[in-house]
Design an enzyme around this catalytic site. Sequence first.
Site, mmCIF file in Angstrom:
data_model
loop_
_atom_site.group_PDB
_atom_site.id
_atom_site.type_symbol
_atom_site.label_atom_id
_atom_site.label_comp_id
_atom_site.label_asym_id
_atom_site.label_seq_id
_atom_site.Cartn_x
_atom_site.Cartn_y
_atom_site.Cartn_z
ATOM 1 N N GLY A 65 0.737 -0.949 0.007
ATOM 2 C CA GLY A 65 0.121 -0.131 0.071
ATOM 3 C C GLY A 65 0.910 1.374 0.026
ATOM 4 N N ALA A 66 0.922 2.012 -1.091
ATOM 5 C CA ALA A 66 1.741 3.092 -1.405
ATOM 6 C C ALA A 66 0.867 4.190 -1.541
ATOM 7 C CB ALA A 66 2.793 3.039 -2.652
ATOM 8 N N SER A 184 -2.854 -0.587 8.426
ATOM 9 C CA SER A 184 -4.142 0.054 8.311
ATOM 10 C C SER A 184 -4.707 0.318 9.776
ATOM 11 C CB SER A 184 -4.751 -0.946 7.363
ATOM 12 O OG SER A 184 -4.326 -1.018 6.089
ATOM 13 N N GLU A 215 -1.296 3.877 12.685
ATOM 14 C CA GLU A 215 -0.409 5.232 12.372
ATOM 15 C C GLU A 215 -1.430 6.402 12.831
ATOM 16 O OE1 GLU A 215 2.667 5.792 11.329
ATOM 17 O OE2 GLU A 215 2.074 7.703 11.969
ATOM 18 N N GLU A 219 -2.524 14.128 7.867
ATOM 19 C CA GLU A 219 -2.060 14.818 6.812
ATOM 20 C C GLU A 219 -1.649 16.276 6.687
ATOM 21 O OE1 GLU A 219 -4.621 13.760 3.346
ATOM 22 O OE2 GLU A 219 -4.929 11.563 4.255
ATOM 23 N N LYS A 274 -6.749 3.104 18.321
ATOM 24 C CA LYS A 274 -6.477 3.846 16.993
ATOM 25 C C LYS A 274 -7.934 4.618 16.639
ATOM 26 C CE LYS A 274 -5.777 5.851 13.205
ATOM 27 N NZ LYS A 274 -4.946 7.267 13.179
ATOM 28 N N LEU A 275 -9.002 3.602 16.797
ATOM 29 C CA LEU A 275 -10.248 4.123 16.617
ATOM 30 C C LEU A 275 -10.621 5.190 17.748
ATOM 31 C CD1 LEU A 275 -12.554 0.836 15.807
ATOM 32 C CD2 LEU A 275 -11.225 2.471 14.208
ATOM 33 N N VAL A 324 -16.148 24.890 9.479
ATOM 34 C CA VAL A 324 -17.337 24.158 8.815
ATOM 35 C C VAL A 324 -17.559 22.862 8.933
ATOM 36 C CG1 VAL A 324 -15.799 24.250 6.751
ATOM 37 C CG2 VAL A 324 -18.366 24.452 6.530
ATOM 38 N N CYS A 330 -10.559 9.669 7.463
ATOM 39 C CA CYS A 330 -10.456 8.917 8.485
ATOM 40 C C CYS A 330 -11.523 9.108 9.722
ATOM 41 C CB CYS A 330 -9.214 8.388 9.269
ATOM 42 S SG CYS A 330 -8.094 7.745 7.883
ATOM 43 N N GLN A 332 -14.626 10.413 9.857
ATOM 44 C CA GLN A 332 -16.101 9.924 10.032
ATOM 45 C C GLN A 332 -15.792 8.321 9.747
ATOM 46 O OE1 GLN A 332 -18.809 12.002 7.434
ATOM 47 N NE2 GLN A 332 -19.183 10.057 6.407
HETATM 48 N N1 LIG Z 1 -4.680 8.901 5.375
HETATM 49 C C1 LIG Z 1 -4.321 9.207 6.296
HETATM 50 O O1 LIG Z 1 -3.771 10.398 7.091
HETATM 51 C C2 LIG Z 1 -4.290 8.048 7.518
HETATM 52 C C3 LIG Z 1 -4.618 6.788 7.154
HETATM 53 N N2 LIG Z 1 -4.550 5.728 7.971
HETATM 54 C C4 LIG Z 1 -5.123 4.387 7.605
HETATM 55 O O2 LIG Z 1 -4.165 3.791 6.940
HETATM 56 C C5 LIG Z 1 -4.636 2.964 5.905
HETATM 57 C C6 LIG Z 1 -4.321 3.654 4.591
HETATM 58 O O3 LIG Z 1 -4.780 4.708 4.510
HETATM 59 P P1 LIG Z 1 -4.281 5.676 3.007
HETATM 60 O O4 LIG Z 1 -3.022 5.492 3.083
HETATM 61 O O5 LIG Z 1 -4.755 7.045 3.286
HETATM 62 O O6 LIG Z 1 -5.002 4.934 1.824
HETATM 63 P P2 LIG Z 1 -4.884 5.039 0.557
HETATM 64 O O7 LIG Z 1 -5.964 4.899 -0.492
HETATM 65 O O8 LIG Z 1 -3.936 6.439 0.145
HETATM 66 O O9 LIG Z 1 -3.856 3.920 0.012
HETATM 67 C C7 LIG Z 1 -3.921 2.543 0.189
HETATM 68 C C8 LIG Z 1 -3.146 1.920 -1.034
HETATM 69 O O10 LIG Z 1 -3.164 0.532 -1.186
HETATM 70 C C9 LIG Z 1 -3.199 0.081 -2.320
HETATM 71 N N3 LIG Z 1 -3.820 -1.376 -2.178
HETATM 72 C C10 LIG Z 1 -4.975 -1.908 -1.780
HETATM 73 N N4 LIG Z 1 -5.047 -2.995 -1.845
HETATM 74 C C11 LIG Z 1 -3.744 -3.736 -2.104
HETATM 75 C C12 LIG Z 1 -3.333 -4.903 -2.214
HETATM 76 N N5 LIG Z 1 -4.006 -6.058 -2.122
HETATM 77 N N6 LIG Z 1 -1.898 -4.767 -2.798
HETATM 78 C C13 LIG Z 1 -1.224 -3.931 -2.841
HETATM 79 N N7 LIG Z 1 -1.621 -2.844 -2.709
HETATM 80 C C14 LIG Z 1 -2.911 -2.612 -2.336
HETATM 81 C C15 LIG Z 1 -4.107 0.843 -3.088
HETATM 82 O O11 LIG Z 1 -3.857 0.786 -4.343
HETATM 83 C C16 LIG Z 1 -3.683 2.288 -2.359
HETATM 84 O O12 LIG Z 1 -2.578 3.027 -3.262
HETATM 85 C C17 LIG Z 1 -6.465 3.126 6.053
HETATM 86 O O13 LIG Z 1 -6.956 2.128 6.770
HETATM 87 C C18 LIG Z 1 -6.506 4.499 6.888
HETATM 88 O O14 LIG Z 1 -7.472 4.423 7.813
HETATM 89 C C19 LIG Z 1 -3.939 5.737 9.160
HETATM 90 C C20 LIG Z 1 -3.771 7.136 9.800
HETATM 91 C C21 LIG Z 1 -3.669 8.318 9.014
HETATM 92 O O1 LIG Z 2 -6.285 8.468 11.049
HETATM 93 C C1 LIG Z 2 -6.208 9.133 10.264
HETATM 94 O O2 LIG Z 2 -6.388 9.448 9.096
HETATM 95 C C2 LIG Z 2 -5.521 10.568 10.975
HETATM 96 O O3 LIG Z 2 -6.729 11.513 11.142
HETATM 97 C C3 LIG Z 2 -6.665 12.847 11.538
HETATM 98 O O4 LIG Z 2 -5.492 13.381 10.805
HETATM 99 P P1 LIG Z 2 -6.284 13.964 9.392
HETATM 100 O O5 LIG Z 2 -7.596 13.608 9.114
HETATM 101 O O6 LIG Z 2 -5.322 13.748 8.370
HETATM 102 O O7 LIG Z 2 -6.015 15.710 9.797
HETATM 103 P P2 LIG Z 2 -6.614 16.423 11.144
HETATM 104 O O8 LIG Z 2 -5.667 17.482 11.249
HETATM 105 O O9 LIG Z 2 -6.933 15.511 12.299
HETATM 106 O O10 LIG Z 2 -7.764 17.186 10.585
HETATM 107 C C4 LIG Z 2 -9.055 16.449 10.500
HETATM 108 C C5 LIG Z 2 -9.981 17.410 10.157
HETATM 109 O O11 LIG Z 2 -10.568 18.283 11.335
HETATM 110 C C6 LIG Z 2 -10.458 19.535 10.904
HETATM 111 N N1 LIG Z 2 -10.309 20.209 12.358
HETATM 112 C C7 LIG Z 2 -9.080 19.952 12.835
HETATM 113 C C8 LIG Z 2 -8.723 20.530 14.083
HETATM 114 C C9 LIG Z 2 -9.392 21.593 14.717
HETATM 115 O O12 LIG Z 2 -9.395 21.992 15.873
HETATM 116 N N2 LIG Z 2 -10.740 21.668 14.007
HETATM 117 C C10 LIG Z 2 -10.936 21.105 12.610
HETATM 118 O O13 LIG Z 2 -12.100 21.554 12.160
HETATM 119 C C11 LIG Z 2 -9.558 19.951 10.009
HETATM 120 O O14 LIG Z 2 -9.693 20.802 9.204
HETATM 121 C C12 LIG Z 2 -9.943 18.536 8.959
HETATM 122 O O15 LIG Z 2 -10.965 18.872 8.380
HETATM 123 C C13 LIG Z 2 -5.682 12.757 13.201
HETATM 124 O O16 LIG Z 2 -5.418 14.015 13.518
HETATM 125 C C14 LIG Z 2 -4.485 11.748 12.928
HETATM 126 O O17 LIG Z 2 -3.833 11.473 14.079
HETATM 127 C C15 LIG Z 2 -5.048 10.371 12.265
HETATM 128 O O18 LIG Z 2 -3.693 9.527 12.112
#
Ligand SMILES: NC(=O)C1=CN([C@@H]2O[C@H](COP(=O)(O)OP(=O)(O)OC[C@H]3O[C@@H](n4cnc5c(N)ncnc54)[C@H](O)[C@@H]3O)[C@@H](O)[C@H]2O)C=CC1
Ligand SMILES: O=C(O)[C@H]1O[C@H](OP(=O)(O)OP(=O)(O)OC[C@H]2O[C@@H](n3ccc(=O)[nH]c3=O)[C@H](O)[C@@H]2O)[C@H](O)[C@@H](O)[C@@H]1O
Length: 538
Positions: A65-66, A184, A215, A219, A274-275, A324, A330, A332
């Site tokens: 997963g990249a 994940s 993680e 972002e 994490k949740l 807003v 993540c 929701q």
């Molecule tokens: N986006 C974020 O800021 C955060 C996300 N997470 C969690 O991390 C996980 C990944 O999230 P993102 O990186 O945002 O997702 P993403 O959608 O950006 O990346 C996932 C990647 O996995 C690849 N993939 C799916 N199935 C595959 C397989 N069988 N073999 C190889 N590649 C495969 C997809 O093509 C995709 O490029 C999710 O569970 C998310 O909830 C956790 C913390 C922060």
């Molecule tokens: O699991 C995940 O995906 C990640 O979700 C969030 O990170 P992220 O969604 O990237 O960004 P946040 O900075 O948390 O902002 C989320 C949303 O809340 C809003 N926000 C944030 C902070 C605040 O005070 N008010 C507010 O409206 C942001 O504008 C944005 O729309 C968590 O902060 C990370 O710790 C977690 O790893």
Amino acid sequence: MEYTNQTGALAILNGRGNTTSDETTLTGAAPPAARSVTPPQKRLSRPLGAIDIPHRKVTKICCIGAGYVGGPTCAVIALKNTHIIVTIVDVNPTRIAAWNSDSLPIYEPGLDAVVKECRGRNLFFSTDVDKGILEADLIFVSVNTPTKTQGVGAGYAADLGYVEAATRRVAEVATGDKIVVEKSTVPCRTAQSMRVILEANSRPGIHFDILSNPEFLAEGTAISDLMCPDRVLIGSLDTPAGRSAAASLADVYAGWVPRNQIITMNLWSSELSKLAANAMLAQRISSINALSAICEATGADIDEVSYACGLDSRIGPKFLKASVGFGGSCFQKDILNLVYLSESLHLPEVAAYWKQVVEFNEHQKKRFLHRIITCLFNTLTAKKITLLGFAFKADTGDTRESPAITLAKYLRAERAHITIYDPQVTEDQIWLDLSEPGVVDDIESLKKQVTICNNKYEACEGADAVVVCTEWKEFKMQKDPADTRGMDWTRVYEKMKKPAFVFDGRLILDVHRMEEIGFQLESIGRPGKGFRRSKDWE
Ligand SMILES: NC(=O)C1=CN([C@@H]2O[C@H](COP(=O)(O)OP(=O)(O)OC[C@H]3O[C@@H](n4cnc5c(N)ncnc54)[C@H](O)[C@@H]3O)[C@@H](O)[C@H]2O)C=CC1
Ligand SMILES: O=C(O)[C@H]1O[C@H](OP(=O)(O)OP(=O)(O)OC[C@H]2O[C@@H](n3ccc(=O)[nH]c3=O)[C@H](O)[C@@H]2O)[C@H](O)[C@@H](O)[C@@H]1O
């Protein structure tokens, strides 16, 4: 005892009903009484043992997963562990090609420099998933876990199809022992399903250890979050093999993270933490947004209320910025996942509690729309509304669950003409976000109603109203005429229809300075001009 239910739930979840040493601590722990009391989680953490437990040294890592997580996380692991070969694999060839190019597939401050330093040295991006698995000692599973859109649990449960496919691939390809790490975000007990899949499908004699290593990066600040994490969480079985695998992973992080910030605990606690963390963060935003509605109706100012509350060291100042509504891939998804988990554990009150955090978020977006309609004389038909910002937050090009998408859809329904400017989101992405999948002629009617602009000043020309949806620095008022990073709001005002309305969904604009220019500024969490005029105490 305050924690009895929690312990009971854990016992149900792990299906054994026996208590681990951690659970015993929980049951015996006195509820925290005062703010100086050591937080209970300190007592929960197992001794790390990463140094004195016999364990394998990891030399090759594969990340499946990249994406937004796999890419930055493993790039930083490679940066900080030059002795480890890190290969990030993905089934999406376009994504991998972008990771191997000068134009990375995600915008993240600082990421380019990290990738540039390690790529080709000890960091590789590839579509050869099997080779990556075959060669690695440790495999991160960092694939997407979106909310299910159909079938049982649709709209709530996580779709674990990608996790299962990746796990099956590991089982089928592996010819030696592996540590498999859930990166994940997954529902509690997923590691158990992964174990069953791995053991049922692998060659005889191969041993898999499964770890949970959620993680916490956000972002826009991913690189600094990864460089200086508050904590690294590793969940494992409380067995010699589980502890040894956890120690191997702890060594990888110890390449740059102080050992006392690497926390080990039981697998299910780690998965649930994490949740829980995301639910609590989102809950704070919904709480402050709920208060913002009271501010708008009373003359209080939500920034002042946040400031006053945040000074209490028990509350703290972070994540109290009214907006807003929260977006992102993540919050929701993970809360709905928690709601589903609660319902499946027959805990309807718990489910309802968390569900309200998401429901209020939807309400906040609708409230903002109603304010726009009311101020614009109760009709938006054919009016030009400019959205400044489309990403779900600043410093990212990601639009997943962005409140701007919801607002644009609402504005479309009101038959407004919408113009959108965002410094990082691509045009294609905006069209994709606004079109209804499967509706063939939708894109044509969409293009009649929506314009995408690549210049913020042009975007605002002739607008009836400008709506700040994302808190990009370039939308803040410029400090002086030489400040090219900020916005020249006087220039914007001159070219707008009058009265010139600005709706600040991110609280980045100063009401007095904007009014001096001539704008009618309506901000989340502050009373509008109409309210202030009707009161004689201002
Ligand atoms: N986006 C974020 O800021 C955060 C996300 N997470 C969690 O991390 C996980 C990944 O999230 P993102 O990186 O945002 O997702 P993403 O959608 O950006 O990346 C996932 C990647 O996995 C690849 N993939 C799916 N199935 C595959 C397989 N069988 N073999 C190889 N590649 C495969 C997809 O093509 C995709 O490029 C999710 O569970 C998310 O909830 C956790 C913390 C922060
Ligand atoms: O699991 C995940 O995906 C990640 O979700 C969030 O990170 P992220 O969604 O990237 O960004 P946040 O900075 O948390 O902002 C989320 C949303 O809340 C809003 N926000 C944030 C902070 C605040 O005070 N008010 C507010 O409206 C942001 O504008 C944005 O729309 C968590 O902060 C990370 O710790 C977690 O790893």
